[in-house]
Design an enzyme around this catalytic site. Structure first.
Site, PDB file in Angstrom:
ATOM      1  CB  SER A 219      26.470  58.556  46.680  1.00 30.03           C
ATOM      2  OG  SER A 219      26.962  59.431  45.682  1.00 30.03           O
TER       3      SER A 219
ATOM      4  CE  LYS B 256      30.317  58.738  44.279  1.00 30.65           C
ATOM      5  NZ  LYS B 256      29.321  59.843  44.238  1.00 30.65           N
TER       6      LYS B 256
ATOM      7  CB  SER C 258      26.848  62.615  46.044  1.00 31.29           C
ATOM      8  OG  SER C 258      25.743  61.780  46.224  1.00 31.29           O
TER       9      SER C 258
HETATM   10  N1  GLN Z   1      21.248  61.625  47.987  1.00 32.15           N
HETATM   11  C1  GLN Z   1      20.905  61.959  46.639  1.00 32.15           C
HETATM   12  C2  GLN Z   1      20.405  60.742  45.926  1.00 32.15           C
HETATM   13  O1  GLN Z   1      20.358  59.737  46.514  1.00 32.15           O
HETATM   14  C3  GLN Z   1      22.085  62.562  45.925  1.00 32.15           C
HETATM   15  C4  GLN Z   1      23.061  61.564  45.436  1.00 32.15           C
HETATM   16  C5  GLN Z   1      24.155  62.177  44.591  1.00 32.15           C
HETATM   17  O2  GLN Z   1      24.408  63.382  44.626  1.00 32.15           O
HETATM   18  N2  GLN Z   1      24.782  61.342  43.801  1.00 32.15           N
HETATM   19  O3  GLN Z   1      20.046  60.770  44.791  1.00 32.15           O
END
Ligand code: GLN
Length: 485
Positions: free
Chosen positions: A154, A79, A178
């Site tokens: 994400s 990532k 994420s």
């Molecule tokens: N969807 C969650 C957020 O927007 C989790 C994102 C993540 O795990 N980085 O914060």
């Protein structure tokens, strides 16, 4: 498509060890799959084709001289939030354009020293804030099962890459879901390790008390193998735990006899898509057939999890993102004086979701509101942690949906951030509690959209959730389905 790109990590490493295949051929197969699909899927933001070819060649030469490291010559993608020495690291943000990492993330240094080849950088929501990959400065990655839908986020690009055989395996990060949520939307396996299981050194911080690096794979065994290579104490991250790393691969069994699996009743509520509920219940019935005893448990504070998470995560983000000021990293917009320059750089560099969260996080930390929001959220977090500890006295692991709904249409929730936040309800709890969780493919809706089963385990008991996931996977074939693109 070449069979070499489709292989699991375990198959790849076994065949490389037996010299049935070469690393050069595997890397070439994956690169050609990327070439074919990346224009439509947008999973990668950067591919290191030349460096990967050179590393594969070196791995093949080392193998010929007797090197037998387990990941030798296996390509892994990462990532865009993880620092790899000499590569760009933009976190899906315009503000990091032009930035090159001066050092390796510990997890990546460990994979490299196990012989892995770092192949490319995958798309993501800007600074890991989002659940759809739509908050990326590169545009969204697309769901390989339906190009009009989001891949989740994400770590959307990593999930897409693994699901569409554009990677053998990949790394992501999970602050509130994420890794698990995009794995469930794209039909691959994704793990959030327990807080402290892997070092965060080199992971660009979003919310430091919640962040963990996690692996994506085609099977549970693949993810177990990667975690074994990445995990362990690191003097560069004081929150990485100094506890032994078990042999995760040895813990994999094909039955669930003697295990107690809990169903938290608050995770099977109204609002969960009907098909998702049915598919997850069928997966639970399958676990029962494999010998597990299913018990109902209660986690009543689940209803406070979203509010608690979005106070703590944004508070930490507002502090962590202060470092992107046009001085030390990436892009700069000049101004009349330094203050003017900071403002102009941040206004131009950050996207709207990141700005929204910095503002929210600054607000909940400001004097007069700190006790009412931040301190209270920390107290609720402790209660959520205790509730999980209590639940784990009654069972070995918990089974739940990953997301209340399957992948939504691109743009569908873009104008309503709250709707997107609410969809994180079943994943943020594990981060708040510091426990481990994994998504395993468990079926498809009538519209052919993947659904994931979430397996949650106590902190530092990844071997328990691997055992459950592996046994389930051996009895089903969902993990071997591939999208037709
Ligand atoms: N969807 C969650 C957020 O927007 C989790 C994102 C993540 O795990 N980085 O914060």
């Amino acid at each position: 498509m070449s069979e070499l790109a489709r292989q699991t990590l375990q198959e790849t490493s076994r065949k490389l060890a037996a010299r049935e295949i070469s690393s050069a051929a595997v890397v070439e197969a994956v690169l050609s799959q990327i070439e074919k699909l990346n224009l439509s899927l947008n999973a990668y933001v950067n591919v290191n084709a030349d460096k990967a070819r050179a590393a594969a060649k070196a791995a093949d030469e080392a193998r010929a001289k007797g090197d037998s490291r387990p990941l030798l010559g296996v390509p892994v993608s990462v990532k865009d939030v993880l620092n790899v020495k000499g590569q760009p690291c933009t976190c899906g943000s315009k503000i990091l354009r032009g930035y090159t990492s001066p050092y390796d993330t510990t997890a990546i240094a460990k994979l490299k020293s196990a012989g892995a080849v770092i192949l490319g950088r995958t798309n993501m929501d800007e600074f890991a804030m989002g659940s759809s990959n739509e908050n990326s400065c590169y545009g969204p990655a697309k769901n390989p099962w339906d190009l009009s839908r989001v891949p989740g986020g994400s770590s959307g690009g990593s999930a897409v890459a693994v699901a569409a055989d554009m990677a053998i395996a990949a790394l992501g990060s999970d602050t509130g879901g994420s890794v698990r949520q995009p794995a469930s939307f794209c039909s691959c396996v994704g793990l959030k390790p327990s807080y402290g299981r892997t070092s965060r050194y080199g992971l660009t911080a979003y919310a430091s008390s919640l962040d963990q690096i996690g692996p994506f794979g085609k099977t549970v065994a693949d993810v177990a193998m990667l975690l074994g290579a990445m995990a362990g104490h690191d003097p560069m991250d004081s929150t990485s735990a100094n506890v032994p790393v078990p042999d995760y691969t040895a813990a994999l069994k094909t039955d669930l006899k003697g295990m107690k699996l809990g169903l938290p009743k608050e995770y099977f509520i109204e609002g969960v898509d009907r098909e998702v509920g049915e598919i997850v219940r069928a997966a639970i019935a399958q676990c029962e057939k494999l010998g597990a005893e299913i018990v109902e448990v209660s986690l009543p504070r689940t209803k406070y999890a979203i509010a608690t998470y979005y106070v703590i995560a944004t508070a930490e983000a507002s502090a962590n993102l202060a470092r992107f000021d046009g001085v030390r990293y990436g892009a700069r917009v000049d101004g009349e004086d330094p203050i003017d320059m900071y403002g102009k750089t941040r206004a131009a560099g950050f996207g709207s979701e990141v700005k929204r969260r910095i503002i929210l996080g600054t607000y909940v930390l400001s004097s007069g509101y700190y006790d009412a929001y931040y301190v209270r959220a920390q107290k609720v977090r402790t209660l959520i942690q205790r509730e999980f500890s209590e639940a784990f006295t009654k069972c070995d692991a918990l089974l739940t949906p990953v997301s209340p709904m399957p992948a939504w249409k691109l743009g569908e929730k873009a104008d309503d951030p709250l709707q997107t936040y609410l969809a994180d309800i079943f994943t943020v709890t594990a981060n708040l509690a510091g426990i481990c969780g994994m998504s395993v493919p468990c079926g498809f809706t009538a519209g052919k959209l993947p659904v994931g089963l979430q397996i949650l385990g106590p902190a530092f008991r990844e071997e328990t959730i691997f055992r459950v996931g592996h046994a389930y996977e051996q009895a089903t074939s969902w993990h071997s389905m591939r999208p037709k693109i």
